[in-house]
Design a protein around this motif. Structure first.
Motif, PDB file in Angstrom:
ATOM      1  N   ARG A   1      47.494  64.958  39.572  1.00  6.46           N
ATOM      2  CA  ARG A   1      48.814  65.226  40.142  1.00  6.46           C
ATOM      3  C   ARG A   1      49.699  63.982  40.096  1.00  6.46           C
ATOM      4  NH1 ARG A   1      46.929  67.412  44.659  1.00  6.46           N
ATOM      5  NH2 ARG A   1      47.671  65.907  46.196  1.00  6.46           N
ATOM      6  N   LEU A   2      49.067  62.818  40.274  1.00  5.77           N
ATOM      7  CA  LEU A   2      49.798  61.561  40.259  1.00  5.77           C
ATOM      8  C   LEU A   2      49.848  60.928  38.870  1.00  5.77           C
ATOM      9  CD1 LEU A   2      48.507  59.910  43.576  1.00  5.77           C
ATOM     10  CD2 LEU A   2      50.583  61.250  43.223  1.00  5.77           C
ATOM     11  N   GLY A   3      49.174  61.567  37.908  1.00  9.31           N
ATOM     12  CA  GLY A   3      49.150  61.026  36.548  1.00  9.31           C
ATOM     13  C   GLY A   3      48.303  59.770  36.427  1.00  9.31           C
ATOM     14  N   ILE A   4      47.228  59.694  37.215  1.00  5.32           N
ATOM     15  CA  ILE A   4      46.356  58.517  37.224  1.00  5.32           C
ATOM     16  C   ILE A   4      45.018  58.873  36.586  1.00  5.32           C
ATOM     17  CG2 ILE A   4      45.125  56.862  38.693  1.00  5.32           C
ATOM     18  CD1 ILE A   4      47.375  57.194  40.740  1.00  5.32           C
ATOM     19  N   GLN A   5      44.545  58.028  35.702  1.00  4.49           N
ATOM     20  CA  GLN A   5      43.259  58.215  35.041  1.00  4.49           C
ATOM     21  C   GLN A   5      42.153  57.596  35.893  1.00  4.49           C
ATOM     22  OE1 GLN A   5      43.011  59.862  32.030  1.00  4.49           O
ATOM     23  NE2 GLN A   5      40.773  59.760  32.110  1.00  4.49           N
ATOM     24  N   LYS A   6      41.097  58.358  36.137  1.00  3.64           N
ATOM     25  CA  LYS A   6      39.990  57.836  36.934  1.00  3.64           C
ATOM     26  C   LYS A   6      39.322  56.670  36.223  1.00  3.64           C
ATOM     27  CE  LYS A   6      35.694  59.174  39.251  1.00  3.64           C
ATOM     28  NZ  LYS A   6      34.747  60.277  39.552  1.00  3.64           N
ATOM     29  N   GLN A   7      39.063  55.603  36.968  1.00  6.64           N
ATOM     30  CA  GLN A   7      38.418  54.418  36.409  1.00  6.64           C
ATOM     31  C   GLN A   7      36.930  54.670  36.169  1.00  6.64           C
ATOM     32  OE1 GLN A   7      39.654  50.860  36.028  1.00  6.64           O
ATOM     33  NE2 GLN A   7      41.464  52.129  35.714  1.00  6.64           N
ATOM     34  N   LEU A   8      36.468  54.401  34.962  1.00 10.95           N
ATOM     35  CA  LEU A   8      35.040  54.473  34.687  1.00 10.95           C
ATOM     36  C   LEU A   8      34.352  53.251  35.272  1.00 10.95           C
ATOM     37  CD1 LEU A   8      35.152  55.674  30.967  1.00 10.95           C
ATOM     38  CD2 LEU A   8      34.825  57.073  33.026  1.00 10.95           C
ATOM     39  N   PHE A   9      33.050  53.358  35.498  1.00 12.10           N
ATOM     40  CA  PHE A   9      32.323  52.238  36.086  1.00 12.10           C
ATOM     41  C   PHE A   9      32.256  51.067  35.116  1.00 12.10           C
ATOM     42  CE2 PHE A   9      28.386  49.799  36.528  1.00 12.10           C
ATOM     43  CZ  PHE A   9      28.586  49.279  37.800  1.00 12.10           C
ATOM     44  N   LEU A  10      32.718  49.930  35.586  1.00  8.98           N
ATOM     45  CA  LEU A  10      32.586  48.663  34.861  1.00  8.98           C
ATOM     46  C   LEU A  10      31.991  47.664  35.836  1.00  8.98           C
ATOM     47  CD1 LEU A  10      36.053  48.515  33.036  1.00  8.98           C
ATOM     48  CD2 LEU A  10      33.838  49.049  32.004  1.00  8.98           C
ATOM     49  N   GLU A  11      30.956  46.978  35.438  1.00  9.09           N
ATOM     50  CA  GLU A  11      30.248  46.094  36.358  1.00  9.09           C
ATOM     51  C   GLU A  11      31.158  44.997  36.904  1.00  9.09           C
ATOM     52  OE1 GLU A  11      26.323  43.196  36.329  1.00  9.09           O
ATOM     53  OE2 GLU A  11      26.302  45.057  35.160  1.00  9.09           O
ATOM     54  N   ASP A  12      31.985  44.411  36.052  1.00 13.35           N
ATOM     55  CA  ASP A  12      32.875  43.336  36.515  1.00 13.35           C
ATOM     56  C   ASP A  12      33.873  43.855  37.555  1.00 13.35           C
ATOM     57  OD1 ASP A  12      31.627  41.530  34.915  1.00 13.35           O
ATOM     58  OD2 ASP A  12      33.142  41.557  33.324  1.00 13.35           O
ATOM     59  N   THR A  13      34.436  45.024  37.291  1.00  9.95           N
ATOM     60  CA  THR A  13      35.397  45.615  38.237  1.00  9.95           C
ATOM     61  C   THR A  13      34.719  45.922  39.565  1.00  9.95           C
ATOM     62  OG1 THR A  13      36.615  46.611  36.401  1.00  9.95           O
ATOM     63  CG2 THR A  13      37.020  47.510  38.605  1.00  9.95           C
ATOM     64  N   PHE A  14      33.515  46.464  39.492  1.00  8.99           N
ATOM     65  CA  PHE A  14      32.781  46.793  40.715  1.00  8.99           C
ATOM     66  C   PHE A  14      32.432  45.519  41.488  1.00  8.99           C
ATOM     67  CE2 PHE A  14      28.812  48.138  42.959  1.00  8.99           C
ATOM     68  CZ  PHE A  14      29.407  49.068  43.796  1.00  8.99           C
ATOM     69  N   ASN A  15      32.052  44.482  40.787  1.00  6.74           N
ATOM     70  CA  ASN A  15      31.739  43.207  41.442  1.00  6.74           C
ATOM     71  C   ASN A  15      32.967  42.629  42.150  1.00  6.74           C
ATOM     72  OD1 ASN A  15      28.992  42.708  41.085  1.00  6.74           O
ATOM     73  ND2 ASN A  15      29.288  42.075  38.958  1.00  6.74           N
ATOM     74  N   GLN A  16      34.123  42.732  41.509  1.00  2.00           N
ATOM     75  CA  GLN A  16      35.361  42.251  42.127  1.00  2.00           C
ATOM     76  C   GLN A  16      35.667  43.025  43.404  1.00  2.00           C
ATOM     77  OE1 GLN A  16      38.431  42.484  39.163  1.00  2.00           O
ATOM     78  NE2 GLN A  16      37.461  40.975  37.816  1.00  2.00           N
ATOM     79  N   PHE A  17      35.475  44.343  43.347  1.00  2.00           N
ATOM     80  CA  PHE A  17      35.682  45.163  44.547  1.00  2.00           C
ATOM     81  C   PHE A  17      34.728  44.739  45.659  1.00  2.00           C
ATOM     82  CE2 PHE A  17      33.848  48.634  47.035  1.00  2.00           C
ATOM     83  CZ  PHE A  17      34.952  48.995  47.797  1.00  2.00           C
ATOM     84  N   LEU A  18      33.446  44.558  45.302  1.00  2.00           N
ATOM     85  CA  LEU A  18      32.448  44.193  46.305  1.00  2.00           C
ATOM     86  C   LEU A  18      32.770  42.852  46.955  1.00  2.00           C
ATOM     87  CD1 LEU A  18      28.848  45.057  45.036  1.00  2.00           C
ATOM     88  CD2 LEU A  18      30.090  46.014  46.977  1.00  2.00           C
ATOM     89  N   TYR A  19      33.176  41.899  46.149  1.00  2.00           N
ATOM     90  CA  TYR A  19      33.505  40.574  46.684  1.00  2.00           C
ATOM     91  C   TYR A  19      34.669  40.666  47.658  1.00  2.00           C
ATOM     92  CZ  TYR A  19      35.168  35.769  46.981  1.00  2.00           C
ATOM     93  OH  TYR A  19      35.592  34.545  47.456  1.00  2.00           O
ATOM     94  N   SER A  20      35.720  41.361  47.236  1.00  5.71           N
ATOM     95  CA  SER A  20      36.909  41.501  48.087  1.00  5.71           C
ATOM     96  C   SER A  20      36.590  42.287  49.349  1.00  5.71           C
ATOM     97  CB  SER A  20      38.026  42.189  47.300  1.00  5.71           C
ATOM     98  OG  SER A  20      39.133  42.434  48.125  1.00  5.71           O
ATOM     99  N   TYR A  21      35.855  43.379  49.185  1.00  7.82           N
ATOM    100  CA  TYR A  21      35.507  44.234  50.328  1.00  7.82           C
ATOM    101  C   TYR A  21      34.670  43.470  51.354  1.00  7.82           C
ATOM    102  CZ  TYR A  21      32.837  47.535  53.093  1.00  7.82           C
ATOM    103  OH  TYR A  21      32.224  48.178  54.145  1.00  7.82           O
ATOM    104  N   THR A  22      33.630  42.808  50.882  1.00  3.84           N
ATOM    105  CA  THR A  22      32.719  42.100  51.792  1.00  3.84           C
ATOM    106  C   THR A  22      33.428  40.961  52.506  1.00  3.84           C
ATOM    107  OG1 THR A  22      30.934  42.608  50.226  1.00  3.84           O
ATOM    108  CG2 THR A  22      30.455  41.012  51.965  1.00  3.84           C
ATOM    109  N   ASP A  23      34.254  40.246  51.774  1.00  2.06           N
ATOM    110  CA  ASP A  23      35.020  39.157  52.383  1.00  2.06           C
ATOM    111  C   ASP A  23      35.955  39.688  53.473  1.00  2.06           C
ATOM    112  OD1 ASP A  23      35.956  36.332  52.413  1.00  2.06           O
ATOM    113  OD2 ASP A  23      37.830  37.220  51.706  1.00  2.06           O
ATOM    114  N   SER A  24      36.633  40.789  53.192  1.00  2.57           N
ATOM    115  CA  SER A  24      37.556  41.371  54.173  1.00  2.57           C
ATOM    116  C   SER A  24      36.805  41.883  55.397  1.00  2.57           C
ATOM    117  CB  SER A  24      38.346  42.515  53.533  1.00  2.57           C
ATOM    118  OG  SER A  24      39.136  42.050  52.465  1.00  2.57           O
ATOM    119  N   LEU A  25      35.673  42.540  55.159  1.00  3.05           N
ATOM    120  CA  LEU A  25      34.854  43.061  56.262  1.00  3.05           C
ATOM    121  C   LEU A  25      34.413  41.931  57.182  1.00  3.05           C
ATOM    122  CD1 LEU A  25      33.161  45.391  57.579  1.00  3.05           C
ATOM    123  CD2 LEU A  25      31.334  44.772  55.977  1.00  3.05           C
ATOM    124  N   ASN A  26      33.924  40.845  56.609  1.00  7.64           N
ATOM    125  CA  ASN A  26      33.454  39.711  57.417  1.00  7.64           C
ATOM    126  C   ASN A  26      34.596  39.040  58.188  1.00  7.64           C
ATOM    127  OD1 ASN A  26      30.767  40.009  56.621  1.00  7.64           O
ATOM    128  ND2 ASN A  26      30.997  38.649  54.858  1.00  7.64           N
TER     129      ASN A  26
END
Length: 343
Positions: free
Chosen positions: A111-136
Protein backbone atom coordinates in the motif's frame (compact mmCIF):
# COMPACT_ATOMS: atom_id res chain seq x y z
CA UNK A 1 -37.77 -14.31 9.99
CA UNK A 2 -36.86 -15.58 6.53
CA UNK A 3 -36.21 -11.99 5.41
CA UNK A 4 -33.80 -11.55 8.33
CA UNK A 5 -31.91 -14.71 7.35
CA UNK A 6 -31.80 -13.55 3.71
CA UNK A 7 -30.21 -10.30 4.85
CA UNK A 8 -27.70 -12.35 6.84
CA UNK A 9 -26.83 -14.42 3.77
CA UNK A 10 -26.41 -11.26 1.68
CA UNK A 11 -24.06 -9.76 4.27
CA UNK A 12 -22.13 -13.04 4.45
CA UNK A 13 -21.77 -12.95 0.66
CA UNK A 14 -20.29 -9.44 0.95
CA UNK A 15 -17.76 -10.79 3.48
CA UNK A 16 -16.80 -13.54 1.03
CA UNK A 17 -16.38 -10.90 -1.68
CA UNK A 18 -13.94 -9.09 0.62
CA UNK A 19 -11.97 -12.32 0.97
CA UNK A 20 -11.96 -13.06 -2.76
CA UNK A 21 -11.54 -9.53 -4.17
CA UNK A 22 -8.98 -7.22 -2.58
CA UNK A 23 -10.56 -4.02 -4.02
CA UNK A 24 -13.80 -4.86 -2.18
CA UNK A 25 -11.85 -5.34 1.05
CA UNK A 26 -10.05 -2.03 0.45
CA UNK A 27 -13.43 -0.35 0.00
CA UNK A 28 -14.63 -1.87 3.27
CA UNK A 29 -11.47 -0.81 5.14
CA UNK A 30 -11.45 2.80 3.96
CA UNK A 31 -15.15 3.55 3.43
CA UNK A 32 -17.20 1.26 5.65
CA UNK A 33 -15.07 0.24 8.62
CA UNK A 34 -14.50 3.77 10.02
CA UNK A 35 -18.27 4.31 10.31
CA UNK A 36 -18.97 0.81 11.61
CA UNK A 37 -16.20 1.10 14.19
CA UNK A 38 -17.46 4.51 15.28
CA UNK A 39 -21.03 3.29 15.74
CA UNK A 40 -20.17 0.03 17.53
CA UNK A 41 -17.62 1.58 19.88
CA UNK A 42 -19.99 4.44 20.73
CA UNK A 43 -22.69 1.94 21.68
CA UNK A 44 -20.15 0.02 23.79
CA UNK A 45 -19.00 3.19 25.54
CA UNK A 46 -22.40 3.54 27.22
CA UNK A 47 -21.65 0.65 29.58
CA UNK A 48 -18.52 0.22 31.73
CA UNK A 49 -18.15 -3.53 31.22
CA UNK A 50 -17.05 -5.56 28.18
CA UNK A 51 -19.81 -6.17 25.65
CA UNK A 52 -17.39 -8.35 23.64
CA UNK A 53 -17.38 -11.00 26.31
CA UNK A 54 -21.16 -10.74 26.61
CA UNK A 55 -21.50 -11.44 22.89
CA UNK A 56 -19.24 -14.49 23.02
CA UNK A 57 -21.04 -15.85 26.09
CA UNK A 58 -24.37 -15.07 24.43
CA UNK A 59 -23.52 -17.01 21.27
CA UNK A 60 -22.23 -19.91 23.38
CA UNK A 61 -25.54 -19.85 25.25
CA UNK A 62 -27.43 -19.84 21.93
CA UNK A 63 -25.62 -23.00 20.85
CA UNK A 64 -26.52 -24.69 24.14
CA UNK A 65 -30.18 -23.62 23.86
CA UNK A 66 -30.41 -24.97 20.31
CA UNK A 67 -28.84 -28.24 21.44
CA UNK A 68 -31.08 -28.51 24.51
CA UNK A 69 -34.20 -27.76 22.47
CA UNK A 70 -33.27 -30.44 19.97
CA UNK A 71 -32.68 -33.07 22.65
CA UNK A 72 -35.75 -32.24 24.77
CA UNK A 73 -38.14 -32.07 21.85
CA UNK A 74 -36.46 -35.02 20.13
CA UNK A 75 -36.05 -33.12 16.89
CA UNK A 76 -33.98 -34.42 14.00
CA UNK A 77 -30.23 -33.95 13.75
CA UNK A 78 -30.67 -31.95 10.54
CA UNK A 79 -33.00 -29.49 12.26
CA UNK A 80 -30.34 -28.96 14.94
CA UNK A 81 -27.71 -28.59 12.24
CA UNK A 82 -29.77 -25.97 10.43
CA UNK A 83 -30.33 -23.85 13.54
CA UNK A 84 -26.66 -24.14 14.51
CA UNK A 85 -25.69 -23.01 11.02
CA UNK A 86 -27.80 -19.87 11.47
CA UNK A 87 -26.04 -19.08 14.75
CA UNK A 88 -22.65 -19.57 13.07
CA UNK A 89 -23.72 -17.42 10.11
CA UNK A 90 -24.67 -14.45 12.27
CA UNK A 91 -21.53 -14.83 14.36
CA UNK A 92 -19.39 -14.79 11.20
CA UNK A 93 -21.27 -11.82 9.71
CA UNK A 94 -20.86 -9.79 12.88
CA UNK A 95 -17.16 -10.68 13.21
CA UNK A 96 -16.21 -9.85 9.63
CA UNK A 97 -18.41 -6.77 9.18
CA UNK A 98 -17.45 -5.44 12.60
CA UNK A 99 -13.70 -5.68 11.94
CA UNK A 100 -12.54 -8.94 10.34
CA UNK A 101 -12.80 -7.89 6.67
CA UNK A 102 -9.74 -5.72 7.32
CA UNK A 103 -7.73 -8.95 7.11
CA UNK A 104 -8.23 -9.04 3.34
CA UNK A 105 -7.24 -5.49 2.39
CA UNK A 106 -4.00 -4.63 0.59
CA UNK A 107 -1.16 -5.12 3.15
CA UNK A 108 0.75 -2.14 4.51
CA UNK A 109 4.01 -2.42 2.54
CA UNK A 110 2.45 -2.76 -0.94
CA UNK A 111 0.00 0.00 0.00
CA UNK A 112 2.91 2.31 0.77
CA UNK A 113 4.95 1.13 -2.22
CA UNK A 114 7.71 -0.28 0.01
CA UNK A 115 9.68 -3.42 -0.84
CA UNK A 116 10.24 -5.80 2.06
CA UNK A 117 13.91 -6.02 3.04
CA UNK A 118 15.46 -9.44 2.60
CA UNK A 119 17.70 -10.72 5.38
CA UNK A 120 21.23 -9.39 5.16
CA UNK A 121 23.61 -10.18 7.99
CA UNK A 122 25.24 -6.73 8.00
CA UNK A 123 21.87 -4.96 8.09
CA UNK A 124 20.65 -7.22 10.88
CA UNK A 125 23.85 -6.63 12.86
CA UNK A 126 23.40 -2.86 12.53
CA UNK A 127 19.84 -3.16 13.81
CA UNK A 128 20.97 -5.31 16.74
CA UNK A 129 23.72 -2.89 17.71
CA UNK A 130 21.41 0.11 17.59
CA UNK A 131 18.56 -1.70 19.34
CA UNK A 132 20.70 -3.07 22.17
CA UNK A 133 22.42 0.25 22.73
CA UNK A 134 19.08 2.07 22.90
CA UNK A 135 17.58 -0.55 25.23
CA UNK A 136 20.51 -0.27 27.65
CA UNK A 137 20.55 3.54 27.60
CA UNK A 138 16.90 4.02 28.62
CA UNK A 139 16.92 1.42 31.39
CA UNK A 140 16.38 2.76 34.90
CA UNK A 141 16.10 0.60 38.04
CA UNK A 142 13.39 2.83 39.53
CA UNK A 143 10.47 3.91 37.32
CA UNK A 144 7.45 5.93 38.33
CA UNK A 145 4.04 4.46 37.38
CA UNK A 146 2.26 5.90 34.35
CA UNK A 147 -0.77 8.17 34.48
CA UNK A 148 -2.93 5.83 32.42
CA UNK A 149 -5.52 8.41 31.38
CA UNK A 150 -2.79 10.71 30.06
CA UNK A 151 -1.07 7.77 28.40
CA UNK A 152 -4.25 6.74 26.60
CA UNK A 153 -4.82 10.31 25.37
CA UNK A 154 -1.21 10.54 24.18
CA UNK A 155 -1.46 7.28 22.21
CA UNK A 156 -4.69 8.46 20.59
CA UNK A 157 -3.13 11.82 19.68
CA UNK A 158 -0.07 10.12 18.15
CA UNK A 159 -2.16 7.70 16.14
CA UNK A 160 -4.43 10.48 14.88
CA UNK A 161 -1.36 11.97 13.19
CA UNK A 162 0.27 8.78 11.89
CA UNK A 163 -2.22 5.99 11.18
CA UNK A 164 -4.64 7.80 8.80
CA UNK A 165 -1.64 8.51 6.54
CA UNK A 166 -1.29 4.75 6.16
CA UNK A 167 -4.97 4.22 5.39
CA UNK A 168 -6.36 3.46 8.85
CA UNK A 169 -9.40 4.81 10.66
CA UNK A 170 -9.24 7.68 13.13
CA UNK A 171 -9.75 6.81 16.78
CA UNK A 172 -12.54 8.41 18.81
CA UNK A 173 -12.49 10.13 22.20
CA UNK A 174 -14.93 7.66 23.76
CA UNK A 175 -12.85 4.56 22.94
CA UNK A 176 -11.36 3.78 26.35
CA UNK A 177 -9.76 0.44 27.32
CA UNK A 178 -11.99 -1.85 29.35
CA UNK A 179 -11.24 -4.28 32.15
CA UNK A 180 -11.83 -7.88 31.03
CA UNK A 181 -14.46 -9.83 32.94
CA UNK A 182 -12.63 -13.13 32.41
CA UNK A 183 -9.22 -11.78 33.36
CA UNK A 184 -8.03 -14.97 35.06
CA UNK A 185 -8.67 -16.92 31.86
CA UNK A 186 -6.61 -14.51 29.76
CA UNK A 187 -3.69 -14.70 32.20
CA UNK A 188 -3.92 -18.49 32.06
CA UNK A 189 -3.24 -18.38 28.30
CA UNK A 190 -0.80 -15.45 28.32
CA UNK A 191 -3.12 -12.95 26.59
CA UNK A 192 -2.07 -9.48 27.71
CA UNK A 193 -4.78 -7.66 25.76
CA UNK A 194 -7.21 -7.93 22.87
CA UNK A 195 -9.40 -5.81 20.60
CA UNK A 196 -12.88 -7.27 20.34
CA UNK A 197 -14.36 -7.24 16.81
CA UNK A 198 -18.03 -7.28 17.84
CA UNK A 199 -18.13 -3.90 19.58
CA UNK A 200 -14.65 -2.57 18.72
CA UNK A 201 -13.58 -2.52 22.36
CA UNK A 202 -9.98 -2.48 23.57
CA UNK A 203 -9.14 -4.64 26.59
CA UNK A 204 -5.92 -4.77 28.61
CA UNK A 205 -5.26 -7.62 31.04
CA UNK A 206 -5.21 -6.30 34.62
CA UNK A 207 -2.14 -8.47 35.34
CA UNK A 208 0.02 -6.65 32.77
CA UNK A 209 3.10 -5.21 34.47
CA UNK A 210 3.69 -1.46 34.51
CA UNK A 211 6.59 -1.58 32.05
CA UNK A 212 4.50 -3.42 29.45
CA UNK A 213 1.31 -1.37 29.86
CA UNK A 214 2.09 1.41 27.29
CA UNK A 215 3.17 -1.01 24.59
CA UNK A 216 0.20 -3.33 25.19
CA UNK A 217 -2.33 -0.49 25.09
CA UNK A 218 -0.74 1.01 21.96
CA UNK A 219 -0.76 -2.43 20.29
CA UNK A 220 -4.49 -2.93 20.92
CA UNK A 221 -5.41 0.63 19.92
CA UNK A 222 -3.61 0.04 16.60
CA UNK A 223 -5.92 -2.95 16.06
CA UNK A 224 -8.90 -0.69 16.78
CA UNK A 225 -7.77 1.63 13.99
CA UNK A 226 -8.00 -1.32 11.57
CA UNK A 227 -4.56 -2.94 11.79
CA UNK A 228 -5.01 -6.73 11.62
CA UNK A 229 -1.39 -7.87 11.38
CA UNK A 230 0.07 -8.68 14.81
CA UNK A 231 3.54 -7.77 13.56
CA UNK A 232 2.26 -4.43 12.34
CA UNK A 233 0.38 -3.71 15.59
CA UNK A 234 3.66 -4.41 17.38
CA UNK A 235 5.41 -2.08 14.95
CA UNK A 236 3.06 0.85 15.59
CA UNK A 237 3.28 0.32 19.36
CA UNK A 238 7.09 0.25 19.04
CA UNK A 239 7.07 3.45 16.97
CA UNK A 240 4.81 5.24 19.44
CA UNK A 241 6.90 4.26 22.46
CA UNK A 242 10.40 4.72 21.03
CA UNK A 243 9.66 8.15 19.53
CA UNK A 244 8.59 9.50 22.91
CA UNK A 245 10.71 11.91 24.93
CA UNK A 246 9.82 9.94 28.07
CA UNK A 247 12.49 7.32 28.80
CA UNK A 248 9.91 5.14 30.56
CA UNK A 249 7.88 4.93 27.35
CA UNK A 250 10.95 4.36 25.23
CA UNK A 251 12.03 1.55 27.51
CA UNK A 252 8.57 -0.03 27.23
CA UNK A 253 8.95 0.00 23.44
CA UNK A 254 12.43 -1.52 23.31
CA UNK A 255 11.81 -3.97 26.15
CA UNK A 256 8.46 -5.23 24.80
CA UNK A 257 9.94 -6.43 21.49
CA UNK A 258 12.86 -8.14 23.23
CA UNK A 259 11.23 -11.61 22.94
CA UNK A 260 10.89 -11.10 19.18
CA UNK A 261 14.46 -9.87 18.85
CA UNK A 262 15.68 -12.93 20.77
CA UNK A 263 13.67 -15.21 18.46
CA UNK A 264 15.12 -13.47 15.40
CA UNK A 265 18.71 -13.77 16.64
CA UNK A 266 18.20 -17.47 17.34
CA UNK A 267 16.66 -17.94 13.89
CA UNK A 268 19.21 -16.05 11.81
CA UNK A 269 22.47 -16.29 13.72
CA UNK A 270 24.60 -19.03 15.28
CA UNK A 271 24.19 -20.15 18.89
CA UNK A 272 27.66 -18.79 19.64
CA UNK A 273 26.65 -15.39 18.29
CA UNK A 274 23.44 -15.47 20.35
CA UNK A 275 25.37 -16.17 23.57
CA UNK A 276 27.71 -13.29 22.79
CA UNK A 277 24.90 -10.88 21.94
CA UNK A 278 22.72 -11.67 24.96
CA UNK A 279 25.60 -10.75 27.27
CA UNK A 280 25.70 -7.25 25.74
CA UNK A 281 22.27 -6.56 27.29
CA UNK A 282 22.37 -4.96 30.74
CA UNK A 283 22.31 -7.68 33.42
CA UNK A 284 19.45 -5.92 35.24
CA UNK A 285 17.34 -6.04 32.07
CA UNK A 286 18.05 -9.73 31.64
CA UNK A 287 17.02 -10.36 35.23
CA UNK A 288 13.84 -8.31 34.77
CA UNK A 289 13.04 -10.29 31.63
CA UNK A 290 13.58 -13.62 33.40
CA UNK A 291 11.44 -12.51 36.37
CA UNK A 292 8.62 -11.46 34.06
CA UNK A 293 8.76 -14.81 32.28
CA UNK A 294 8.40 -16.57 35.63
CA UNK A 295 5.56 -14.19 36.61
CA UNK A 296 3.46 -15.17 33.57
CA UNK A 297 4.44 -18.83 33.72
CA UNK A 298 2.99 -19.09 37.22
CA UNK A 299 -0.33 -17.80 35.90
CA UNK A 300 -0.56 -20.14 32.93
CA UNK A 301 -2.72 -23.27 32.83
CA UNK A 302 -1.02 -25.63 30.40
CA UNK A 303 -3.91 -27.36 28.64
CA UNK A 304 -5.92 -24.15 28.27
CA UNK A 305 -2.83 -22.35 26.95
CA UNK A 306 -2.28 -25.06 24.31
CA UNK A 307 -5.90 -24.87 23.12
CA UNK A 308 -5.80 -21.07 22.92
CA UNK A 309 -2.50 -21.12 21.00
CA UNK A 310 -3.96 -23.59 18.50
CA UNK A 311 -7.12 -21.50 18.08
CA UNK A 312 -5.11 -18.29 17.59
CA UNK A 313 -2.80 -19.94 15.06
CA UNK A 314 -5.76 -21.42 13.17
CA UNK A 315 -7.69 -18.15 13.14
CA UNK A 316 -4.74 -16.19 11.75
CA UNK A 317 -4.07 -18.76 9.03
CA UNK A 318 -7.77 -18.94 8.07
CA UNK A 319 -7.74 -15.17 7.60
CA UNK A 320 -4.79 -15.06 5.25
CA UNK A 321 -1.89 -14.83 7.72
CA UNK A 322 0.18 -17.75 6.45
CA UNK A 323 2.72 -17.63 9.29
CA UNK A 324 -0.01 -17.94 11.92
CA UNK A 325 0.96 -17.08 15.49
CA UNK A 326 4.63 -16.77 14.41
CA UNK A 327 3.65 -13.46 12.80
CA UNK A 328 4.19 -11.74 16.15
CA UNK A 329 7.95 -12.23 15.63
CA UNK A 330 7.95 -10.59 12.21
CA UNK A 331 7.95 -7.15 13.82
CA UNK A 332 11.76 -7.08 13.64
CA UNK A 333 11.72 -7.49 9.85
CA UNK A 334 9.05 -4.79 9.59
CA UNK A 335 11.07 -2.35 11.73
CA UNK A 336 14.18 -2.89 9.58
CA UNK A 337 12.18 -2.50 6.36
CA UNK A 338 10.35 0.66 7.46
CA UNK A 339 13.54 2.29 8.79
CA UNK A 340 15.37 1.48 5.55
CA UNK A 341 12.58 3.24 3.63
CA UNK A 342 12.94 6.36 5.77
CA UNK A 343 9.68 5.88 7.67
Amino acid sequence: MKKVHCIGLFLLLFCFCCRWFTPVADFYATRLYPGIMTALSFAASIVPFSLEEMVVLGFAGAFLLVLAGTLLKKKSFFRWLGKSALVVMWLAVWFYLGWGCNYFRTPLLPRLGIQKQLFLEDTFNQFLYSYTDSLNKVYAPQREPFDRDSLEADIRSFYQKTLPESGYAKLRAWQHPKRPLLNRLYSAVGVTGFMGPFFCEVHVNRDVLETDWPFTLAHEMAHLSGVTSEAEANYWAYVYCTRSQDDRLRYSGYYSILPHVITSVRSYMTEEYFRYWIRTINLDIREEYAAEGKYWEEKRIGWIDRIQSWLMDTNLKQNGVSSGAREYNEVVSLIITMEASGR
